[in-house]
Write a protein that holds these residues in place. Structure first.
Motif, PDB file in Angstrom:
ATOM      1  N   ASP A 118      -6.813  66.676  13.786  1.00 41.22           N
ATOM      2  CA  ASP A 118      -8.345  67.415  13.734  1.00 41.22           C
ATOM      3  C   ASP A 118      -8.963  66.442  14.788  1.00 41.22           C
ATOM      4  OD1 ASP A 118     -10.942  67.908  13.410  1.00 41.22           O
ATOM      5  OD2 ASP A 118     -10.835  67.918  11.094  1.00 41.22           O
ATOM      6  N   CYS A 144      -7.364  70.802  16.451  1.00 43.81           N
ATOM      7  CA  CYS A 144      -8.877  71.541  16.432  1.00 43.81           C
ATOM      8  C   CYS A 144      -9.943  70.803  16.848  1.00 43.81           C
ATOM      9  CB  CYS A 144      -9.006  71.726  14.909  1.00 43.81           C
ATOM     10  SG  CYS A 144      -7.590  72.320  13.865  1.00 43.81           S
ATOM     11  N   THR A 158      -9.612  74.731  11.761  1.00 45.97           N
ATOM     12  CA  THR A 158      -8.766  74.052  10.826  1.00 45.97           C
ATOM     13  C   THR A 158      -8.015  74.874   9.576  1.00 45.97           C
ATOM     14  OG1 THR A 158     -10.495  73.434   9.380  1.00 45.97           O
ATOM     15  CG2 THR A 158      -9.503  71.538  11.155  1.00 45.97           C
ATOM     16  N   PHE A 184     -12.708  67.948   6.499  1.00 45.16           N
ATOM     17  CA  PHE A 184     -11.692  68.819   7.284  1.00 45.16           C
ATOM     18  C   PHE A 184     -12.115  70.478   7.254  1.00 45.16           C
ATOM     19  CE2 PHE A 184      -8.753  65.497   6.600  1.00 45.16           C
ATOM     20  CZ  PHE A 184      -8.391  65.213   7.848  1.00 45.16           C
ATOM     21  N   ILE A 234      -2.288  67.543   7.999  1.00 47.08           N
ATOM     22  CA  ILE A 234      -3.457  67.552   8.971  1.00 47.08           C
ATOM     23  C   ILE A 234      -3.961  66.080   8.794  1.00 47.08           C
ATOM     24  CG2 ILE A 234      -4.616  68.724   7.174  1.00 47.08           C
ATOM     25  CD1 ILE A 234      -6.417  70.020   9.374  1.00 47.08           C
TER      26      ILE A 234
END
Length: 450
Positions: free
Chosen positions: A233, A258, A129, A153, A201
């Motif tokens: 994510d 990610c 991330t 995160f 994100i």
């Protein structure tokens, strides 16, 4: 209060836990594994596991949930993964040049994630991330990061600086991270309208929240309008919602994604994947200023890549996601029925995707309560169930689910008593658990017992 038959003894675990606090800050290498997340003097120190069962140093055996913080979907010691790793590492683990296995793993990953053009492997989700944020900042020339109001995160400054546990992080890192709300496209529009946002994100879905119809599409459109990089994510959703990721399930392609956790069934492997024009900024086929993307000694070590390839094979032949969903549905239905029967259905609920469910524990006022959560954890531990959640694996058999539901039914007699009393006093041993990310050690500071 009398203990149930066979009440576990934690003498050796408590002795080792005290020693861990002497040697390791927090007594564990992951905050979510800390003793402050379990009832006092009831935090088992584990010795080994098989399938969904684990054994502690005192010889107690448990059905485990959470499964390595959601990293284990096939079960502990899953033989095909263990065998693949064992065979591979006999020929070496880490080399000075790429191995053929790196190519095979990259090809397999990109076959599974058709929305990605390139991939780079790492060891944990925070590395990926943070690399994605760096890449977005380089590509856009902007500084701010728009983060969804979801739990976690990264361990790095850009995210932790925006949490209560931000000691040691420069103020500038905190001010460059801004929040928006999941399923609230207006809150994101406001943030992007303020300008200087390099990336957005978010997790496309969470344990407790599915995206509302049109939300992810609207996020994609807003990012396109503002020239902002969209990052999904997939650390939790990948290989638990789908081996192709939430992006495939919901039909929205991010610019970068990610991955981690279940990729290796507990072995340490993560991945950053995305569009070629972005990923190449960290490569050797760009005329732009280079981005220091990901460069780790252990990112491509052969053992974890072998684990990943074995996991891919298992997902092709065994339908672990279908098995997790079915087992999770059985568990949720059984626990819900037990709560209704115990007349605590309004105080204890199972929520979330069946393969990744959590329990919500409320006090007499109907509000979530750490004290009542701890009481529930305590009573489950006494009955051979270990877990801060009901996150499941494909190794959970019907017999394990039945055993868990029986334990829950028994535990809820104590929970009902606490509701009737209006307090856990006299029923809970020790202090309640505390939020993982908090500013000070209280209310679970380690007490001086000398």
């Amino acid at each position: 209060m009398p203990s149930p038959p066979g009440d576990p003894i934690f003498a050796r675990s408590n002795e080792i836990q005290a020693r861990l606090h002497e040697l390791i800050p927090g007594g564990a290498h992951t905050y979510a594994r800390g003793s402050d997340q379990y009832p006092e003097q009831m935090a088992p120190v584990l010795e080994h596991g098989h399938g969904c069962h684990v054994w502690d140093v005192d010889g107690n055996e448990y059905v485990e949930y959470g499964m390595g913080l959601r990293s284990v979907t096939l079960g502990h010691g899953y033989r095909p993964v263990v065998d693949a790793v064992s065979q591979t590492i006999r020929d070496g683990v880490n080399f000075s040049r790429p191995t053929i296995m790196e190519l095979r793993a990259a090809e397999e990953f990109l076959r599974l994630v058709p929305g990605a053009d390139m991939v780079k492997f790492a060891k944990n989700g925070s590395d990926t991330t943070t690399a994605a944020v760096r890449l977005a900042r380089a590509a856009t020339g902007r500084r701010r990061v728009a983060v969804c109001d979801q739990p976690f995160f990264s361990v790095d400054d850009w995210f932790i600086g925006a949490t209560p546990m931000r000691s040691g992080i420069p103020l500038q890192s905190s001010t460059l991270t801004v929040r928006f709300r999941f399923n609230d496209i207006g809150s994101l529009a406001t943030v992007l309208g303020e300008g200087d946002v390099a990336c957005v994100i978010l997790e496309a879905a969470t344990t407790t929240a599915e995206p509302e119809p049109g939300f992810l599409e609207a996020v994609r459109d807003l990012c396109d309008q503002h020239g902002t990089v969209l990052i999904f994510d997939e650390t939790i959703t990948g290989f638990r919602w789908s081996e192709h990721g939430a992006q495939f399930l919901y039909g929205v392609r991010p610019d970068l994604s990610c991955w981690g956790k279940a990729m290796g069934n507990g072995f340490p492997i993560a991945a950053l994947a995305g569009r070629r024009e972005l990923m190449e900024l960290g490569g050797l086929r760009t005329d732009r200023e280079r981005v220091f993307l990901l460069s780790t000694t252990f990112g491509p070590e052969s053992g974890s890549l072998a684990a990943f390839l074995a996991v891919v094979r298992a997902y092709e032949t065994e339908d672990p996601i279908g098995r997790m969903e079915r087992a999770g549905q059985l568990l949720a239905a059984g626990v819900t029925a037990a709560a209704v029967d115990a007349d605590v259905g309004e105080y204890l609920r199972v929520v979330g995707r069946p393969s990744c469910a959590v329990f919500v524990t409320c006090g007499p006022d109907g509000q979530p309560s750490q004290a009542y959560r701890t009481l529930f954890l305590q009573e489950l531990l006494r009955r051979g169930i270990l877990g801060q959640s009901f996150v499941i694996s494909a190794a959970h058999a019907d017999s394990d689910i039945a055993r868990t539901i029986d334990a829950v039914r028994d535990a809820l007699t104590v929970y009902r008593r606490a509701i009737d009393r209006g307090s856990v006093e006299g029923l809970l041993s020790g202090r309640p658990v505390a939020p993982t990310i908090r500013r000070f050690t209280e209310p679970r500071r380690i007490l001086d017992r000398s």
